[in-house]
Each structure stands twice: as C-alpha cells, then as structure tokens.
Design a protein around this motif. Sequence first.
Motif, PDB file in Angstrom:
ATOM      1  N   ARG A 182      -7.238   9.314  -6.557  1.00 48.95           N
ATOM      2  CA  ARG A 182      -7.567   7.958  -6.999  1.00 48.95           C
ATOM      3  C   ARG A 182      -6.338   7.191  -7.490  1.00 48.95           C
ATOM      4  O   ARG A 182      -6.132   6.032  -7.154  1.00 48.95           O
ATOM      5  CB  ARG A 182      -8.620   8.028  -8.106  1.00 48.95           C
ATOM      6  N   TYR A 183      -5.535   7.838  -8.286  1.00 43.61           N
ATOM      7  CA  TYR A 183      -4.347   7.186  -8.831  1.00 43.61           C
ATOM      8  C   TYR A 183      -3.423   6.695  -7.706  1.00 43.61           C
ATOM      9  O   TYR A 183      -2.907   5.571  -7.744  1.00 43.61           O
ATOM     10  CB  TYR A 183      -3.607   8.174  -9.746  1.00 43.61           C
ATOM     11  N   ILE A 184      -3.260   7.519  -6.691  1.00 44.84           N
ATOM     12  CA  ILE A 184      -2.360   7.146  -5.589  1.00 44.84           C
ATOM     13  C   ILE A 184      -2.970   6.029  -4.743  1.00 44.84           C
ATOM     14  O   ILE A 184      -2.287   5.085  -4.337  1.00 44.84           O
ATOM     15  CB  ILE A 184      -2.024   8.391  -4.740  1.00 44.84           C
ATOM     16  N   LYS A 185      -4.269   6.107  -4.544  1.00 40.25           N
ATOM     17  CA  LYS A 185      -4.957   5.030  -3.813  1.00 40.25           C
ATOM     18  C   LYS A 185      -4.770   3.693  -4.527  1.00 40.25           C
ATOM     19  O   LYS A 185      -4.442   2.687  -3.912  1.00 40.25           O
ATOM     20  CB  LYS A 185      -6.460   5.328  -3.769  1.00 40.25           C
ATOM     21  N   ARG A 186      -5.001   3.745  -5.857  1.00 42.20           N
ATOM     22  CA  ARG A 186      -4.915   2.516  -6.634  1.00 42.20           C
ATOM     23  C   ARG A 186      -3.512   1.930  -6.556  1.00 42.20           C
ATOM     24  O   ARG A 186      -3.331   0.727  -6.436  1.00 42.20           O
ATOM     25  CB  ARG A 186      -5.299   2.829  -8.082  1.00 42.20           C
ATOM     26  N   LYS A 187      -2.523   2.799  -6.617  1.00 41.81           N
ATOM     27  CA  LYS A 187      -1.138   2.335  -6.576  1.00 41.81           C
ATOM     28  C   LYS A 187      -0.812   1.599  -5.268  1.00 41.81           C
ATOM     29  O   LYS A 187       0.140   0.832  -5.211  1.00 41.81           O
ATOM     30  CB  LYS A 187      -0.189   3.529  -6.734  1.00 41.81           C
ATOM     31  N   HIS A 188      -1.557   1.888  -4.220  1.00 43.06           N
ATOM     32  CA  HIS A 188      -1.259   1.274  -2.927  1.00 43.06           C
ATOM     33  C   HIS A 188      -2.243   0.176  -2.549  1.00 43.06           C
ATOM     34  O   HIS A 188      -2.178  -0.361  -1.447  1.00 43.06           O
ATOM     35  CB  HIS A 188      -1.227   2.348  -1.834  1.00 43.06           C
ATOM     36  N   HIS A 189      -3.145  -0.126  -3.466  1.00 41.11           N
ATOM     37  CA  HIS A 189      -4.230  -1.060  -3.173  1.00 41.11           C
ATOM     38  C   HIS A 189      -3.772  -2.409  -2.646  1.00 41.11           C
ATOM     39  O   HIS A 189      -4.355  -2.975  -1.739  1.00 41.11           O
ATOM     40  CB  HIS A 189      -5.050  -1.298  -4.456  1.00 41.11           C
ATOM     41  N   GLU A 190      -2.711  -2.910  -3.251  1.00 38.10           N
ATOM     42  CA  GLU A 190      -2.340  -4.288  -2.946  1.00 38.10           C
ATOM     43  C   GLU A 190      -1.431  -4.423  -1.738  1.00 38.10           C
ATOM     44  O   GLU A 190      -1.070  -5.526  -1.350  1.00 38.10           O
ATOM     45  CB  GLU A 190      -1.665  -4.915  -4.167  1.00 38.10           C
ATOM     46  N   ILE A 191      -1.094  -3.326  -1.137  1.00 37.30           N
ATOM     47  CA  ILE A 191      -0.219  -3.411   0.038  1.00 37.30           C
ATOM     48  C   ILE A 191      -1.074  -3.661   1.271  1.00 37.30           C
ATOM     49  O   ILE A 191      -1.988  -2.897   1.566  1.00 37.30           O
ATOM     50  CB  ILE A 191       0.602  -2.119   0.185  1.00 37.30           C
ATOM     51  N   PRO A 192      -0.821  -4.769   1.965  1.00 34.80           N
ATOM     52  CA  PRO A 192      -1.671  -5.125   3.107  1.00 34.80           C
ATOM     53  C   PRO A 192      -1.655  -4.054   4.204  1.00 34.80           C
ATOM     54  O   PRO A 192      -0.638  -3.375   4.397  1.00 34.80           O
ATOM     55  CB  PRO A 192      -1.058  -6.423   3.629  1.00 34.80           C
ATOM     56  N   GLU A 193      -2.770  -3.949   4.891  1.00 35.99           N
ATOM     57  CA  GLU A 193      -2.928  -2.915   5.912  1.00 35.99           C
ATOM     58  C   GLU A 193      -1.859  -3.002   6.998  1.00 35.99           C
ATOM     59  O   GLU A 193      -1.415  -1.989   7.517  1.00 35.99           O
ATOM     60  CB  GLU A 193      -4.318  -3.033   6.531  1.00 35.99           C
ATOM     61  N   LYS A 194      -1.457  -4.233   7.312  1.00 33.15           N
ATOM     62  CA  LYS A 194      -0.459  -4.385   8.395  1.00 33.15           C
ATOM     63  C   LYS A 194       0.867  -3.695   8.062  1.00 33.15           C
ATOM     64  O   LYS A 194       1.622  -3.327   8.947  1.00 33.15           O
ATOM     65  CB  LYS A 194      -0.229  -5.870   8.692  1.00 33.15           C
ATOM     66  N   MET A 195       1.129  -3.506   6.790  1.00 31.04           N
ATOM     67  CA  MET A 195       2.401  -2.876   6.409  1.00 31.04           C
ATOM     68  C   MET A 195       2.325  -1.353   6.474  1.00 31.04           C
ATOM     69  O   MET A 195       3.343  -0.678   6.513  1.00 31.04           O
ATOM     70  CB  MET A 195       2.800  -3.292   4.990  1.00 31.04           C
ATOM     71  N   ILE A 196       1.106  -0.817   6.451  1.00 32.98           N
ATOM     72  CA  ILE A 196       0.966   0.637   6.516  1.00 32.98           C
ATOM     73  C   ILE A 196       0.374   1.046   7.858  1.00 32.98           C
ATOM     74  O   ILE A 196       1.084   1.428   8.772  1.00 32.98           O
ATOM     75  CB  ILE A 196       0.132   1.161   5.330  1.00 32.98           C
ATOM     76  N   LYS A 197      -0.939   0.928   7.981  1.00 29.49           N
ATOM     77  CA  LYS A 197      -1.603   1.353   9.216  1.00 29.49           C
ATOM     78  C   LYS A 197      -1.086   0.611  10.435  1.00 29.49           C
ATOM     79  O   LYS A 197      -0.847   1.205  11.484  1.00 29.49           O
ATOM     80  CB  LYS A 197      -3.118   1.105   9.089  1.00 29.49           C
ATOM     81  N   GLY A 198      -0.935  -0.700  10.284  1.00 24.82           N
ATOM     82  CA  GLY A 198      -0.527  -1.503  11.424  1.00 24.82           C
ATOM     83  C   GLY A 198       0.975  -1.503  11.662  1.00 24.82           C
ATOM     84  O   GLY A 198       1.468  -2.190  12.555  1.00 24.82           O
ATOM     85  N   ASN A 199       1.701  -0.738  10.878  1.00 28.82           N
ATOM     86  CA  ASN A 199       3.150  -0.710  10.977  1.00 28.82           C
ATOM     87  C   ASN A 199       3.573   0.522  11.788  1.00 28.82           C
ATOM     88  O   ASN A 199       3.374   1.651  11.360  1.00 28.82           O
ATOM     89  CB  ASN A 199       3.737  -0.637   9.558  1.00 28.82           C
ATOM     90  N   LYS A 200       4.180   0.282  12.943  1.00 29.47           N
ATOM     91  CA  LYS A 200       4.442   1.415  13.850  1.00 29.47           C
ATOM     92  C   LYS A 200       5.412   2.431  13.250  1.00 29.47           C
ATOM     93  O   LYS A 200       5.452   3.583  13.673  1.00 29.47           O
ATOM     94  CB  LYS A 200       4.937   0.919  15.207  1.00 29.47           C
ATOM     95  N   ASP A 201       6.174   2.024  12.267  1.00 28.23           N
ATOM     96  CA  ASP A 201       7.107   2.971  11.651  1.00 28.23           C
ATOM     97  C   ASP A 201       6.565   3.594  10.365  1.00 28.23           C
ATOM     98  O   ASP A 201       7.287   4.283   9.652  1.00 28.23           O
ATOM     99  CB  ASP A 201       8.450   2.284  11.386  1.00 28.23           C
TER     100      ASP A 201
END
Lengths: 186, 134
Positions: free
Chosen positions: A133-152
Amino acid sequence: MQNRFKAAMLAAGLLTSSGAVLAEETFTGWWISPWRHKEVKPVDNKTWKEECGSCHMAYPPGLLPSKSWEKLLNEKALGDHFGDDASLDEETLKEIRDYALANAADKSWYKRSRKIAMATEQVEAPLRITEVRYIKRKHHEIPEKMIKGNKDVKSLSFCNACHTKVEEGTFDNDTVRIPNYPDWKD
Amino acid sequence: MKKTYTLMAVIGALFMASNAWATPATDGLFARYKSQGAPGFDAERGKKNWTKRVKSEGGEMMSCTTCHGDDLTKPGKHNKTSKVIQPMAPSANPERLTDAKKVEKWFKRNCNDAWGRECTAQEKGDFLKFLLAK
C-alpha cells in the motif's frame, strides 16, 4: 603510557562505531541516533545479487515484510515464480531465504522499510512489491503514460528504470529520472 | 603442396570448431548425461531443438531464441523482465558453460519455461554440443 594510548584508541573506536550499531540494534537507539538510517538497506549479499539479479532487479529484501518472503522463497513457490521457473538448489535457497528473512521490512530499522512494515502489518502478505500500500500510494500521482505507457519503463516493478540510486537502497524523489519525461518533477 | 595446407587448415578449423570451447564442466556433463541413458550427442539435433517453437504452459509460442535471440554471439533479452542476457556462445562469452551447477540450473528452469517440461539427458547433451561450437 602505552596502556593509556590503547585505552584512548579503544574509546575512540567505540565512540565512532556505536552510533551505527545502536541505530539498528534497539528502538530507542534508532530513535535518538544521529546515524538513523533513511531509505532501505542496500543489498549486501553476493548470492542474492546473483540469483535474483540474473532475471530481474535484485530487489532489496527491506521492500517486503518477512511474511511475504516466506511465501515467495520456498521450493514450491519458486517453481512457479510469477509464471517462470526460478527454482534453486537447496543450499542456495536456504541462503537466499535466510538473508531475506533477516533483512525484511519488519526486521529493518531503515525508515522506508519501517513504513512498508507498517503498511503491510494488518493485511495479508503481498506477493508483489507493487502491491504494498505504501508503495502504491507513493506512485499514485504519476500519470499512467509515464509508467505503463512508457516503453522504457512499462511497469512499476522495474524500479530501477526511474530510481537511479536503487543500488544504494535510495528511492527518494531527488534521485528519480523518468525516461522520456526529462522535465518531470514531483 | 598448397592443397595440403588448405586441407590442413580446414581440418584444423573443424577441429577447433568442435573442440575449442569444451570445458571440464561440459566433459563432466556429457558423462553424466551418458550415464543417464543418452548414447551420443549431436549438434544438429541440438540446433533443431534450439529453434523449435513450442507452446509453453502460458499458451505462448516459445523457443530458446525467444530470450536468447537469433545470434548467439550477441546478448539476448528476457521476454518478461527485459533483463539483458549475456551471449550464449562461449566464443563471445568465455564464462559460458564453465560451471556445471549453473548449466543444470538453467536447463531445468528454461526447459520448463519454454517447453513446459524438463529436458531429457539426450536433449541437454545435444544443446551443449550445439552451443559449444558457437
């Protein structure tokens, strides 16, 4: 004269080392110590680095509580490790398991590990670091395009795609560089 | 005379190709696989199996090349974690196939992952023959 010198050396040695030792030994020691550890303890076991690191990042054991490592690091579980066979011989598995259990989030006095320990205390043991939970919360505000949608990057599980100082156990904002988003700031 | 030299060079090259990368570890492994009932080993058969595409348990069509790539002197890439896999060819990566324990560990894991079952002694020996010549 020589005895006095030895005593002085011993005292100096004790003074310089006790803070670091205390920091991990007791709660009060950790609390008052100026050497209080931030972040997560870096991986300091060669077998762990080699065995875990041959397929993915060698995650520091302080990122999951011991009840999670217990579920992950046994013969049967490693035979189907998130869909892959990651089985180890008995001797290696024992070393890996002992290392994880001794350095798990709930056994560590490192600050970020403490938070992970607290976040996982009341819940069933998460199998994935990305489910904490703590790690999820820490990444909450990062838009999906920067993680999942980011090829790198592709997934939160590739910590070291963005956290540039993972090897030192450091995960703070200042050390984050998101590939393809050079201007990102928290 | 010139012909003889060429012939010698060719024979020499062939000899090198088949033996240059043999290690004590692989000698031991060949002996072990023989004791497990495999009579002899063949690089051609190893090559065929290496590129054979099989549906693994996850339902995905996989072969050894899925992760190790088509050129064994070049690095490969794990299909899930994208982790770089150092070249399999001992000519490009002399550390390869020098540790019997490691070889067996990866045979067990990777056969299970790519084929959904463990490999036989015969298949493992053939793979080794094929890889050693690379």
